[in-house]
Write an enzyme that holds these catalytic residues in place. Structure first.
Site, PDB file in Angstrom:
ATOM      1  N   ASP A 330      -9.770  -6.275   0.672  1.00  0.00           N
ATOM      2  CA  ASP A 330      -8.619  -5.488   1.037  1.00  0.00           C
ATOM      3  C   ASP A 330      -7.645  -5.618  -0.448  1.00  0.00           C
ATOM      4  O   ASP A 330      -7.902  -6.554  -1.477  1.00  0.00           O
ATOM      5  CB  ASP A 330      -7.943  -5.792   2.153  1.00  0.00           C
ATOM      6  CG  ASP A 330      -6.924  -4.913   2.476  1.00  0.00           C
ATOM      7  OD1 ASP A 330      -6.594  -3.859   1.861  1.00  0.00           O
ATOM      8  OD2 ASP A 330      -6.215  -4.869   3.691  1.00  0.00           O
ATOM      9  N   GLU A 526       2.494  -1.661   7.435  1.00  0.00           N
ATOM     10  CA  GLU A 526       2.039  -2.905   7.278  1.00  0.00           C
ATOM     11  C   GLU A 526       3.130  -3.906   7.211  1.00  0.00           C
ATOM     12  O   GLU A 526       3.934  -3.793   8.114  1.00  0.00           O
ATOM     13  CB  GLU A 526       1.422  -2.940   5.914  1.00  0.00           C
ATOM     14  CG  GLU A 526      -0.027  -2.256   5.535  1.00  0.00           C
ATOM     15  CD  GLU A 526      -0.715  -2.348   4.397  1.00  0.00           C
ATOM     16  OE1 GLU A 526      -1.001  -3.515   3.937  1.00  0.00           O
ATOM     17  OE2 GLU A 526      -1.124  -1.287   4.072  1.00  0.00           O
TER      18      GLU A 526
HETATM   19  C1  BGC Z   1      -4.667  -2.249   3.642  1.00  0.00           C
HETATM   20  C2  BGC Z   1      -5.821  -1.482   4.094  1.00  0.00           C
HETATM   21  C3  BGC Z   1      -5.978  -0.158   3.196  1.00  0.00           C
HETATM   22  C4  BGC Z   1      -6.015  -0.655   1.940  1.00  0.00           C
HETATM   23  C5  BGC Z   1      -5.972   0.534   0.767  1.00  0.00           C
HETATM   24  C6  BGC Z   1      -4.305  -2.371   2.282  1.00  0.00           C
HETATM   25  O1  BGC Z   1      -3.048  -2.870   2.069  1.00  0.00           O
HETATM   26  O2  BGC Z   1      -4.429  -3.575   4.506  1.00  0.00           O
HETATM   27  O3  BGC Z   1      -5.792  -0.894   5.468  1.00  0.00           O
HETATM   28  O4  BGC Z   1      -7.121   0.381   3.255  1.00  0.00           O
HETATM   29  O5  BGC Z   1      -4.746  -1.111   1.415  1.00  0.00           O
HETATM   30  O6  BGC Z   1      -4.911   1.220   0.908  1.00  0.00           O
HETATM   31  C1  BGC Z   2      -0.466   1.211  -1.728  1.00  0.00           C
HETATM   32  C2  BGC Z   2      -1.497   1.086  -0.064  1.00  0.00           C
HETATM   33  C3  BGC Z   2      -1.635  -0.275  -0.177  1.00  0.00           C
HETATM   34  C4  BGC Z   2      -0.462  -1.190  -0.420  1.00  0.00           C
HETATM   35  C5  BGC Z   2      -0.866  -2.790  -0.167  1.00  0.00           C
HETATM   36  C6  BGC Z   2       0.435   0.248  -1.855  1.00  0.00           C
HETATM   37  O1  BGC Z   2       1.129   0.248  -3.057  1.00  0.00           O
HETATM   38  O2  BGC Z   2      -0.142   2.434  -1.844  1.00  0.00           O
HETATM   39  O3  BGC Z   2      -2.494   1.760  -0.153  1.00  0.00           O
HETATM   40  O4  BGC Z   2      -2.322  -0.526   1.134  1.00  0.00           O
HETATM   41  O5  BGC Z   2       0.339  -0.897  -1.801  1.00  0.00           O
HETATM   42  O6  BGC Z   2       0.167  -3.811  -0.663  1.00  0.00           O
END
Ligand code: BGC
Ligand code: BGC
Length: 661
Positions: A330, A526
């Site tokens: 991830d 998140e």
């Molecule tokens: C998330 C994932 C996601 C990835 C890409 C991460 O922060 O936990 O679910 O696929 O970012 O955006």
């Molecule tokens: C991205 C997301 C990712 C996240 C993780 C963001 O800046 O756009 O896709 O999941 O960072 O912290």
């Protein structure tokens, strides 16, 4: 929240036997000595191996044999489109790109389909122009988690929590197929979905990304979703699926994002492994590692961060579950493994991560990894295995010799729309929690007062992962083809009048026949969505206030509640005659009014959704906490219930005591 699952466990054992899987016998872990070493128990579940294609494997082995170390390590890198140009793919042999939430070609929120496809072709052409003996086409991954949600004009489906409420695997398969076509319309070939978290504590900000608390439903849905997205993997409109986040993401203490799941092995498998059993049996080609950790204190075993666990990624997932596809880390998740940074992590590669998702620092990551192989910190055999898996997924998905624009869906506006399907999904997902006096369904042609901050807010209606990562900084204009609940009410209330007064102040409620309040949570994703208590009023006092303004005037109040989880709403229920959980319904508000209004005599549709989580009668989840509506509860028009009556109300709580499970 831990729930005893004796009954569930029996169902699980039966399900596993039917699938040809050895049921976990477990319990033995309980007697392990303190600080035991993590290892795969003989009683952990297994999945049968699917036969590999011998010709394809020979071709892959020959290609890997011709690759230089730098070419191999390049294949193992995935970085953000903002961080790598097409030229970087050519010169550094990068294997993959992603666009994260709120990332679009050229940084343009309103990027056209043509510009998406043009960028996908540019990455493809550049990768194929490299000086490698066998140039390899790139994977492009995207979080199309409720439709192709980074793309303006794309239909947005209800978030997974709503699909869980619908209990309809066929619907989920159809949505997977629609998402595949939409993603191919932009030239992209890989989707980071479905999330198969079996959420235990809804204070987690990602609750809505999961289908609910029932592991059997999650397993069935994972299979249906993966089959929908991937099909036979050869079609013009199919994409590679990802089952995520492996595993135990939904079990962390107090629902803390990226936290620690404290659970015995039995609970890990009975709850958190189920989605993988379903998704892998359906042929999912990729699995994303979870940011979270697993610890089994009763057995004295700390498995640590998933990203660094060889036992879980290799011994369990790849060996015991016979997973032949690739494991993706991830977003900079390798940096969370003790001793690692986001540009250097031999532990994660050795543990079994095949492709490294790295936001920006891919150049130092390549240099460090090359050095690790040269010093022996990472065995060449592990690199070869990772690259073999990456090439296998790329070949299975038919990436070779197929430019992104060659798909018949590429650049086609019709391919990003599936409005009828999404409207049906909304209808199936709504849950009727209260309908005292049979207020619903409404007769069209009345004087309707609409109140509440969310009635005309498409951002609230679609939730997080919508154009932007958090779903913030957007307006209705970002969802050009979407229908808000307010405009759906206007369309459905034929021959009547709809008046919108967001706060309900300064209107005479008596001048109307009925009040519809549209309230709920604002978008989040998140960690930013983690909350310290489930008290809705503590976070959104304005929602209680607006109901107070309209209740008690002799006019029925229908509350439509948008949320990514079930929260404490006794006070809101007491001020509503009818109460409907909309979850995060997405772009098609008319799915809501399909259920709310009747024809001259009969409802046009009945409710069928049930809540996928308990609605607690307290703001604080804890073992034995009182439950107002059990998971599986939902009223229908056909079988009206006794009036709910006044409920006890607790004062708003800002945070809950940290009760250990
Ligand atoms: C998330 C994932 C996601 C990835 C890409 C991460 O922060 O936990 O679910 O696929 O970012 O955006
Ligand atoms: C991205 C997301 C990712 C996240 C993780 C963001 O800046 O756009 O896709 O999941 O960072 O912290």
């Amino acid at each position: 929240m831990f729930r005893p699952h004796r009954r569930r466990a029996r169902g699980l054992a039966l399900g596993l036997c039917l699938m040809g899987v050895v049921p976990p016998l477990v319990a033995q872990a309980q007697s392990a000595p303190p600080s035991a070493q993590p290892r795969v128990g003989s009683d952990w579940p297994t999945l049968p191996a699917t036969p590999l294609d011998p010709d394809q494997e020979r071709r892959i082995a020959a290609m890997v044999g011709r690759m230089s170390l730098r070419q191999k390590v390049g294949q193992m890198i995935q970085t953000e489109i903002k961080a790598a140009s097409p030229e970087d793919l050519r010169t550094w042999y990068l294997g993959s790109v992603l666009n994260g939430g709120g990332s679009w070609p050229g940084g343009r929120q309103d990027a056209s389909l043509t510009s998406w496809v043009r960028l996908a072709d540019a990455y493809y052409d550049a990768a194929m122009a490299s000086d490698a003996p066998d140039p390899v086409p790139p994977l492009w991954g995207v979080d199309a988690v409720h439709g192709h949600n980074n793309v303006q004009g794309a239909t947005l489906f209800p978030h997974n929590i709503g699909l869980g409420a619908a209990r309809d695997p066929e619907l989920v398969g159809e949505i997977g197929r629609a998402v595949g076509r939409a993603v191919r319309a932009t030239g992209i070939n890989w989707v980071f979905a479905p999330t198969v978290a079996v959420v235990q504590d809804q204070r987690w900000g990602r609750t809505y990304e999961g289908f609910g608390a029932d592991p059997a439903l999650v397993r069935t849905y994972a299979g249906a979703y993966v089959r929908g997205l991937q099909g036979d993997l050869k079609g013009d409109g199919t994409v590679i699926a990802t089952v995520k986040h492996f595993f135990g993401d939904g079990g962390t203490e107090t629902g803390r994002n990226e936290g620690v799941t404290l659970a015995p092995a039995r609970q890990m498998f009975d709850l958190h492994a189920q989605g993988y059993l379903g998704g892998l049996a359906a042929g999912a080609q990729t699995v994303m590692a979870s940011f979270s950790s697993w610890s089994d204190p009763a057995a004295g075993i700390d498995y640590g961060k998933m990203h660094g666990s060889r036992v879980l990624l290799t011994d369990f997932l790849k060996t015991r579950l016979n997973f032949q596809g690739l494991v993706i880390s991830d977003w900079d998740g390798i940096g969370q493994v003790p001793g690692c940074t986001r540009s250097h992590c031999p532990q994660a590669i050795n543990a079994g991560v095949d492709m490294l998702m790295v936001s920006t620092e891919w150049k130092p990551l390549i240099e460090n990894t090359v050095k690790d192989v040269e010093t022996g910190a990472v065995p060449m055999a592990r690199i070869d295995d990772a690259v073999t898996r990456i090439l296998r997924v790329k070949m299975r998905a038919g990436l070779f010799g197929r430019r992104p624009s060659a798909s018949r869906y590429a650049g086609k506006p019709a391919a990003i729309e599936a409005r009828g399907l999404a409207r049906r999904a909304v209808r199936e997902s709504l849950v009727l929690l209260k309908n005292d006096g049979a207020v619903l369904p409404l007769r069209p042609g009345r004087r309707v007062l609409v109140v509440g901050k969310s009635a005309d807010s498409l951002p609230d209606q679609v939730g997080g992962w919508s154009i932007t990562w958090q779903g913030d900084h957007t307006t209705n204009a970002d969802f050009p083809r979407a229908v808000s609940v307010l405009s759906a009410l206007r369309r459905a209330n034929r021959g009547g009048k709809v008046t919108y007064a967001p706060t309900g102040e300064g209107v005479r409620v008596e001048d109307f026949d009925v009040v519809v309040a549209v309230i709920g949570e604002r978008p989040y994703a998140e960690t930013a969505g983690d909350v310290a208590s489930l008290s809705h009023t503590a976070r959104y006092p304005e929602d209680l206030k607006v109901l107070e303004a309209v209740a008690g005037h002799g006019r029925p109040v229908v509350t439509l509640f948008e949320s990514g989880r079930t929260v404490y709403v006794n006070d809101l229920l007491n001020r509503s005659d009818a109460f409907v959980a909309l979850w995060l319904p997405g772009s098609e508000g008319q799915g809501v009014t399909d259920l709310l209004f009747r024809d001259a005599r009969h409802p046009r549709f009945d409710f069928r959704g049930v809540t996928p989580f308990d609605w607690l009668a307290t703001a604080c989840p804890a073992p034995g906490a009182p439950v107002l509506f059990r998971a599986g509860f939902g009223l229908t028009y056909k079988h009206p219930a006794a009036p709910l009556g006044p409920l006890g109300e607790a004062a708003p709580v800002q945070s809950c005591p940290d009760v250990r499970r």
